[in-house]
Enzyme design. Structure first.
Site, PDB file in Angstrom:
ATOM      1  N   SER A 161      -6.907  -0.492  -5.894  1.00  0.00           N
ATOM      2  CA  SER A 161      -6.522   0.843  -5.418  1.00  0.00           C
ATOM      3  C   SER A 161      -5.081   1.246  -5.703  1.00  0.00           C
ATOM      4  O   SER A 161      -4.730   2.412  -5.519  1.00  0.00           O
ATOM      5  CB  SER A 161      -6.780   0.962  -3.919  1.00  0.00           C
ATOM      6  OG  SER A 161      -8.163   1.048  -3.676  1.00  0.00           O
ATOM      7  N   LYS A 182       0.852   7.002   0.868  1.00  0.00           N
ATOM      8  CA  LYS A 182      -0.575   7.085   1.196  1.00  0.00           C
ATOM      9  C   LYS A 182      -0.723   7.217   2.711  1.00  0.00           C
ATOM     10  O   LYS A 182      -0.061   6.488   3.464  1.00  0.00           O
ATOM     11  CB  LYS A 182      -1.226   5.801   0.684  1.00  0.00           C
ATOM     12  CG  LYS A 182      -2.719   5.747   0.682  1.00  0.00           C
ATOM     13  CD  LYS A 182      -3.176   4.440  -0.003  1.00  0.00           C
ATOM     14  CE  LYS A 182      -4.675   4.370  -0.142  1.00  0.00           C
ATOM     15  NZ  LYS A 182      -5.110   3.137  -0.842  1.00  0.00           N
ATOM     16  N   SER A 235      -8.018   3.811  -4.567  1.00  0.00           N
ATOM     17  CA  SER A 235      -8.034   4.789  -3.492  1.00  0.00           C
ATOM     18  C   SER A 235      -6.701   5.504  -3.292  1.00  0.00           C
ATOM     19  O   SER A 235      -6.636   6.507  -2.585  1.00  0.00           O
ATOM     20  CB  SER A 235      -8.422   4.105  -2.169  1.00  0.00           C
ATOM     21  OG  SER A 235      -7.477   3.092  -1.829  1.00  0.00           O
TER      22      SER A 235
END
Lengths: 475, 68
Positions: free
Chosen positions: A185, A86, A161
């Site tokens: 997330s 990420k 996310s």
């Protein structure tokens, strides 16, 4: 050298399968990296999981590992395993966009402790991944880098996310990815994309060099194919870090050694309150089927009530919103138009929450943790819930930027995951079936603080009894 | 119809934080606060005078598995 792994199977290898095959001399790291790069080149135009691909650096790192192993040098527990992360884990000198326009060119001066630990264990870093802007949505929408698309059906949400992390692991672009989890997330994209995700106990993994969202609820963790992968990943990354004063001093056990394959006698609680409220029938059906599989394997499943969940659900809605609003206040004053509509709208609401209620939410957190443990985890080893209580939504029906009326559907996505961030409990999501539209359903397992070994043992046993985690989307 | 709380809340945010309402979706989000206020109203009186945030990390350690 032992018999090599067939070339067509390489990208299907899980992280531990790849690392173990590499260690045994059955797999060349460069061949696996090339297989992953081929998958990315063939399919990321549709999925949009990748922000930055460090192709040549990954190939060079893999070739160096192959050479070192051929020379008889010892290799780390993750050597040979390609990963991407990420785009909010800082690596000194490399851009970390945080999925945003505001930090599109941000170059950090430090490297995240978790990246240093993965490097030391031999993981091959291939680049960075798409994510919700500033890790602030549960769906995977991104107005700046483009929405990430669910590999099982491109019209549907990946979950957020950590959208690129979930979609990329599912699409066999790499074997593992770092996500982050403040309200779900890691577990949400794991569920929506049909992979495995682990949020460890609050304070278990260092957050040094990681973009902040909410200092009370932020967690670092992996999205991978199996519970065994998560166990090895956690062993490498967990533990006290002098650079993160909030990191726990608790010893880090050998989580893989705890994977006995058995849940015989394990006591699993199912809360009749909250987690199934308004749940969609196909999700409930898959969840009940998962409980039946655990019961068949020897676990004892009991239905319980946990009245503390009303307070937990209310307070968990406050903490991360207030903390997120605080750290974004300067940008919200100076250039709010640089945020996506849904994000500035969500941050704006955080400024309306009175300070005394935020302090109340934090002050009651310890007492509510004890109360929840007394209600749900005394006499039980784990709590089981669906990770997402509704069917996977489409990108269109959760797009607030297109229509503010989608607000409720958008906010409902993280209803089952957020409480465990407030409680700080270790929580694993594993695939447990598909809904009537062919999208994955996830089983969420939560244990007592620092009981990651118990949570992982149950997840691993479930995966030995089922094959949901082996299914791959046809891209 | 927009609840009564939206406009005064927008004004309070502007005064306290210097942040202006960014878009229509933000107004929609504020309207959603009515439900959150109701949930918190139900919790009034439940906080103990001596409670403080530092109790949480102690509770994490206290709630570990027996024998761990």
């Amino acid at each position: 050298m032992n018999a090599p792994v067939a070339a067509s199977d390489l990208a299907d290898l899980s992280m531990t399968e790849a690392a173990d095959a590499f260690a045994r001399g059955e797999l060349r790291a460069e061949a696996l990296v090339r297989a992953c790069l081929a998958r990315i080149e063939a399919h990321d135009g549709k999925v949009n999981a990748v922000i930055r691909l460090d192709r040549e650096a990954a190939l060079a790192a893999a070739a160096a590992q192959d050479k070192a192993r051929a020379a008889g040098e010892a290799c780390g527990p993750l050597a040979g395993a390609p990963m991407m992360h990420k785009d909010m884990y800082y690596r000194a000198g490399k851009v970390s966009s945080c999925g945003s326009k505001i930090r599109r060119d941000f170059v950090p001066q430090v490297t995240a402790t978790v990246l240093e630990r993965l490097d030391a264990a031999g993981a091959i870093d291939m680049g960075t991944l798409n994510m919700a802007e500033f890790a602030q949505n549960p769906t995977g929408h991104n107005a700046h880098f483009g929405h990430c698309h669910n590999p099982w059906n491109l019209d549907y949400c990946t979950g957020g996310s950590s959208s690129g992390s979930g979609a990329g692991v599912a699409a066999r672009f790499f074997t593992a990815a770092l996500g982050s989890d403040t309200g779900g997330s890691i577990r949400l994209p794991a569920t929506l994309c049909g992979v495995t995700g682990l949020k460890a106990t609050q304070t278990r993994v260092s957050r040094h060099g990681v973009m902040p969202l909410s200092f009370s609820c932020d967690n670092v963790g992996p999205l991978v194919r199996t519970a065994r992968d998560a166990a090895r990943f956690l062993r490498v990354t967990a533990g006290q870090d002098p650079k993160d004063p909030t990191s726990a001093a608790e010893p880090v056990p050998d989580y893989e050694a705890a994977l006995t394959g058995s849940v015989r006698g394990m006591r699993i609680a199912v809360c009749e309150t909250y987690f199934l409220d308004g749940a969609d029938a196909p999700v409930v059906a898959a969840f009940e089927q998962a409980l039946a599989a655990l019961r068949e394997a020897g676990a004892v499943v009991t239905r319980i009530k946990a009245p503390s969940l009303a307070a937990i659900a209310a307070y968990t809605a406050l903490v991360s919103r207030v903390e997120g609003a605080a750290i974004h206040a300067n940008w919200m004053r100076e250039h709010p138009g640089d945020y996506a509509i849904h994000l500035s709208a969500r941050l704006f609401g955080g400024y309306a929450i009175p300070g005394h209620l935020y302090v109340e939410a934090l002050s009651r957190r310890g007492a509510l943790l004890k109360q929840f443990v007394a209600e749900a985890l005394t006499g039980h080893d784990l709590v089981a819930t669906p990770t997402l209580r509704i069917r996977v939504p489409t990108l269109a029906e959760t797009d607030i930027d297109a229509d503010p009326a989608n607000w409720h559907r958008f906010m409902a996505v993280s209803a089952n995951t957020r409480p465990f961030n407030y409680l700080g409990l270790p929580t694993l999501s594993v695939p447990c079936g598909f809904d009537d539209r062919g999208l994955p359903v996830g089983l969420q397992l939560a244990g007592r603080p620092f009981a990651e070994a118990t949570v992982l043992r149950a997840g691993d046993a479930f995966q030995r009894a089922t094959d949901w985690h082996r299914r791959a989307p046809a891209l | 119809m927009e609840p009564d709380l939206v406009v005064p809340t927008m004004e309070a945010i502007r005064r306290w934080s210097g942040v202006a309402v960014p878009n229509a979706a933000a107004r929609h989000g504020l309207a959603d606060h009515a439900a959150l206020i109701a949930e918190l109203e139900a919790l009034r009186g439940s906080m103990v005078f001596e409670e403080e945030p530092s109790h949480f990390e102690a509770a994490l350690r206290a709630c570990k598995e027996p024998g761990q």
